[in-house]
Enzyme design. Structure first.
Site, PDB file in Angstrom:
ATOM      1  N   ARG A 164       0.823  -1.225   0.000  1.00 55.32           N
ATOM      2  CA  ARG A 164       0.000   0.000   0.000  1.00 55.32           C
ATOM      3  C   ARG A 164       0.857   1.275   0.000  1.00 55.32           C
ATOM      4  O   ARG A 164       0.488   2.280   0.594  1.00 55.32           O
ATOM      5  CB  ARG A 164      -0.947   0.046   1.209  1.00 55.32           C
ATOM      6  N   SER A 235     -11.519   1.062   3.478  1.00 52.78           N
ATOM      7  CA  SER A 235     -10.643   0.783   4.628  1.00 52.78           C
ATOM      8  C   SER A 235      -9.969   2.081   5.059  1.00 52.78           C
ATOM      9  O   SER A 235      -9.277   2.714   4.268  1.00 52.78           O
ATOM     10  CB  SER A 235      -9.552  -0.212   4.239  1.00 52.78           C
ATOM     11  N   GLU A 331      -4.904   4.609   6.004  1.00 50.20           N
ATOM     12  CA  GLU A 331      -4.745   4.391   4.570  1.00 50.20           C
ATOM     13  C   GLU A 331      -5.317   5.603   3.831  1.00 50.20           C
ATOM     14  O   GLU A 331      -4.814   6.022   2.791  1.00 50.20           O
ATOM     15  CB  GLU A 331      -5.508   3.120   4.182  1.00 50.20           C
TER      16      GLU A 331
HETATM   17  P1  NAP Z   1      -9.416 -10.060   4.379  1.00 47.36           P
HETATM   18  O1  NAP Z   1      -9.489 -10.897   3.145  1.00 47.36           O
HETATM   19  O2  NAP Z   1     -10.325 -10.322   5.515  1.00 47.36           O
HETATM   20  O3  NAP Z   1      -7.925 -10.029   4.894  1.00 47.36           O
HETATM   21  C1  NAP Z   1      -7.574  -9.310   6.063  1.00 47.36           C
HETATM   22  C2  NAP Z   1      -6.067  -9.221   6.139  1.00 47.36           C
HETATM   23  O4  NAP Z   1      -5.499 -10.508   6.148  1.00 47.36           O
HETATM   24  C3  NAP Z   1      -5.434  -8.478   4.989  1.00 47.36           C
HETATM   25  O5  NAP Z   1      -4.299  -7.804   5.492  1.00 47.36           O
HETATM   26  C4  NAP Z   1      -4.984  -9.574   4.060  1.00 47.36           C
HETATM   27  O6  NAP Z   1      -3.822  -9.211   3.362  1.00 47.36           O
HETATM   28  C5  NAP Z   1      -4.654 -10.674   5.026  1.00 47.36           C
HETATM   29  N1  NAP Z   1      -4.904 -11.978   4.426  1.00 47.36           N
HETATM   30  C6  NAP Z   1      -6.070 -12.665   4.430  1.00 47.36           C
HETATM   31  N2  NAP Z   1      -5.915 -13.854   3.790  1.00 47.36           N
HETATM   32  C7  NAP Z   1      -4.627 -13.885   3.371  1.00 47.36           C
HETATM   33  C8  NAP Z   1      -3.862 -14.839   2.637  1.00 47.36           C
HETATM   34  N3  NAP Z   1      -4.414 -16.010   2.215  1.00 47.36           N
HETATM   35  N4  NAP Z   1      -2.585 -14.546   2.361  1.00 47.36           N
HETATM   36  C9  NAP Z   1      -2.042 -13.391   2.759  1.00 47.36           C
HETATM   37  N5  NAP Z   1      -2.701 -12.439   3.453  1.00 47.36           N
HETATM   38  C10 NAP Z   1      -3.982 -12.688   3.755  1.00 47.36           C
HETATM   39  O7  NAP Z   1      -9.544  -8.529   3.951  1.00 47.36           O
HETATM   40  P2  NAP Z   1     -10.808  -7.564   3.738  1.00 47.36           P
HETATM   41  O8  NAP Z   1     -10.665  -6.440   4.664  1.00 47.36           O
HETATM   42  O9  NAP Z   1     -12.084  -8.320   3.638  1.00 47.36           O
HETATM   43  O10 NAP Z   1     -10.497  -6.993   2.286  1.00 47.36           O
HETATM   44  C11 NAP Z   1     -10.547  -7.851   1.141  1.00 47.36           C
HETATM   45  C12 NAP Z   1      -9.346  -7.613   0.286  1.00 47.36           C
HETATM   46  O11 NAP Z   1      -9.422  -6.287  -0.242  1.00 47.36           O
HETATM   47  C13 NAP Z   1      -8.032  -7.714   1.061  1.00 47.36           C
HETATM   48  O12 NAP Z   1      -7.067  -8.292   0.243  1.00 47.36           O
HETATM   49  C14 NAP Z   1      -7.722  -6.250   1.356  1.00 47.36           C
HETATM   50  O13 NAP Z   1      -6.357  -6.001   1.538  1.00 47.36           O
HETATM   51  C15 NAP Z   1      -8.259  -5.608   0.105  1.00 47.36           C
HETATM   52  N6  NAP Z   1      -8.538  -4.189   0.261  1.00 47.36           N
HETATM   53  C16 NAP Z   1      -7.663  -3.326  -0.319  1.00 47.36           C
HETATM   54  C17 NAP Z   1      -7.845  -1.965  -0.211  1.00 47.36           C
HETATM   55  C18 NAP Z   1      -6.851  -1.061  -0.871  1.00 47.36           C
HETATM   56  O14 NAP Z   1      -6.005  -1.465  -1.651  1.00 47.36           O
HETATM   57  N7  NAP Z   1      -6.887   0.198  -0.590  1.00 47.36           N
HETATM   58  C19 NAP Z   1      -8.925  -1.462   0.492  1.00 47.36           C
HETATM   59  C20 NAP Z   1      -9.814  -2.371   1.055  1.00 47.36           C
HETATM   60  C21 NAP Z   1      -9.604  -3.739   0.944  1.00 47.36           C
HETATM   61  P3  NAP Z   1      -3.874  -8.209   2.111  1.00 47.36           P
HETATM   62  O15 NAP Z   1      -4.213  -6.865   2.618  1.00 47.36           O
HETATM   63  O16 NAP Z   1      -2.446  -8.289   1.604  1.00 47.36           O
HETATM   64  O17 NAP Z   1      -4.840  -8.748   1.149  1.00 47.36           O
END
Ligand code: NAP
Length: 335
Positions: A164, A235, A331
């Site tokens: 990020r 987020s 963020e």
């Molecule tokens: P989530 O899937 O519940 O994951 C929560 C956290 O755990 C995140 O930090 C995610 O890493 C990590 N994680 C979960 N499973 C993983 C795996 N198999 N391997 C590695 N890391 C894992 O997240 P959520 O809040 O529902 O969001 C869904 C996805 O959208 C996530 O990937 C999140 O990062 C992304 N998102 C991105 C943004 C942005 O780019 N601004 C904003 C909102 C949500 P990661 O963050 O590396 O995925």
């Protein structure tokens, strides 16, 4: 180029908060952008670029400068054989771009479906989701260097990408004009994240970029608030990355806390800390609350002010620090 005066930033940001911008310049092309910057320089006032306004908390007092509304739109393809360069102008909707890639059967950004904002904003915070991030497929970024008024091409390795993070986040003199992605004609689904695994277990097939994109949009729609009905910037905080020494201490206290490897440490799902450790799911203070389905998301209710949101966010930062000694970062950017 159209320049409007005293435009409420609440009308230009998905958080729906913020006082007036002194000037808003609608920029449809490179010449408009140059003109808007010259306009700011002549008046000795600052400028800032705004894409979809989906990652911004604008101040109650507004912005005493020129907001450059990035409206350059368009997608172009350059065939490279096994790969394809898909190039978009900075104001193109990110999700429209992901849809176009999927429609062409191209692999590499399908897990990034449904993220709000523009293509130009995507490299700024190296958007990522479900195991994919912009840095993996971005080929180059064309920027207007406002220090020299020249357009320069920045290759992926010079973008300073981290989790990020990128150099663009810290250098407001570079205006992103277009972004090129190198996508593959052949690929395989990346479905390792639990949300996608569950979706497949429910009987959905995730074999093509189109199917994966649609699945990710459906999953996100359940988890994240609808921007058309909620004031939010998605987020609000980053998932923290901590050192293994810090993790060793935390593990004693919270042995069931999930962890993942990241660029330079151990990534902790902040939602787990907010929900399971602090019990803050849905937590509300005045007009601001943490979204029930995803506590990482801050929702600004009717009448919320930036001041109130800053105070709320700071109180969350303090609660997390007091419980875990982790210093979480925002963020969402502030102006
Ligand atoms: P989530 O899937 O519940 O994951 C929560 C956290 O755990 C995140 O930090 C995610 O890493 C990590 N994680 C979960 N499973 C993983 C795996 N198999 N391997 C590695 N890391 C894992 O997240 P959520 O809040 O529902 O969001 C869904 C996805 O959208 C996530 O990937 C999140 O990062 C992304 N998102 C991105 C943004 C942005 O780019 N601004 C904003 C909102 C949500 P990661 O963050 O590396 O995925």
């Amino acid at each position: 180029m159209i320049i409007r005066e005293q435009v409420p930033l609440s009308s230009l940001t998905t958080m729906r908060v913020g006082g007036p911008a002194r000037f808003v310049a609608q920029c449809e092309n490179e010449a408009d952008i140059q003109e808007a910057i010259a306009f700011a320089h002549e008046r000795a006032i600052p400028f800032m670029v705004l894409g979809g306004g989906s990652n911004l908390l604008a101040s109650d007092s507004g912005y005493e400068g020129v907001v450059i509304q990035m409206r350059m739109e368009g997608i172009r393809i350059e065939d490279e054989g096994e790969t394809v360069l898909l190039i978009a102008d900075a104001g193109t909707s990110w999700d429209a771009f992901v849809r176009e890639a999927a429609a062409q059967g191209l692999w590499g950004i399908e897990n990034l479906a449904g993220i709000p904002g523009t293509v130009g904003a995507a490299p700024v915070q190296n958007i990522g989701a479900y195991g994919m991030e912009v840095a993996q497929t971005l080929a180059y970024v064309d920027v207007l260097d406002t220090k020299t008024s020249e357009v320069t091409r920045i290759a992926n390795e010079d973008c300073g990408f981290e989790y990020r993070e990128s150099r663009f986040k810290h250098d407001p003199t570079l205006v992103i004009l277009r972004v090129a992605f190198r996508l593959a004609r052949l690929g395989k689904p990346q479905t390792s994240y639990a949300d996608l695994e569950r979706y497949m277990a429910d009987g959905h097939e995730l074999a093509t970029p189109l199917e994966i994109g649609d699945a990710v949009r459906a999953i996100r729609a359940k988890k994240f608030p609808d921007l058309s009905t909620h004031g939010t910037a998605g987020s609000f905080f980053k998932n923290p990355v901590i050192s293994s020494a810090e993790y060793e201490v935390l593990k004693e206290q919270y042995p069931d806390m999930p962890t993942y490897t990241a660029y330079n440490g151990i990534k902790i799902p902040l939602a787990f800390v907010l929900d399971r450790i602090l019990g803050l799911r849905g937590h509300r203070e005045g007009n601001v609350h943490l979204f029930e389905n995803q506590p990482l998301v801050l929702v600004a209710g009717e009448g919320a002010t930036a001041k109130e949101i800053h105070a709320f966010a700071n109180s969350i930062v303090k609660k997390v620090f007091d419980a875990t000694r982790i210093k979480i970062e925002r963020e969402v950017r502030s102006v």
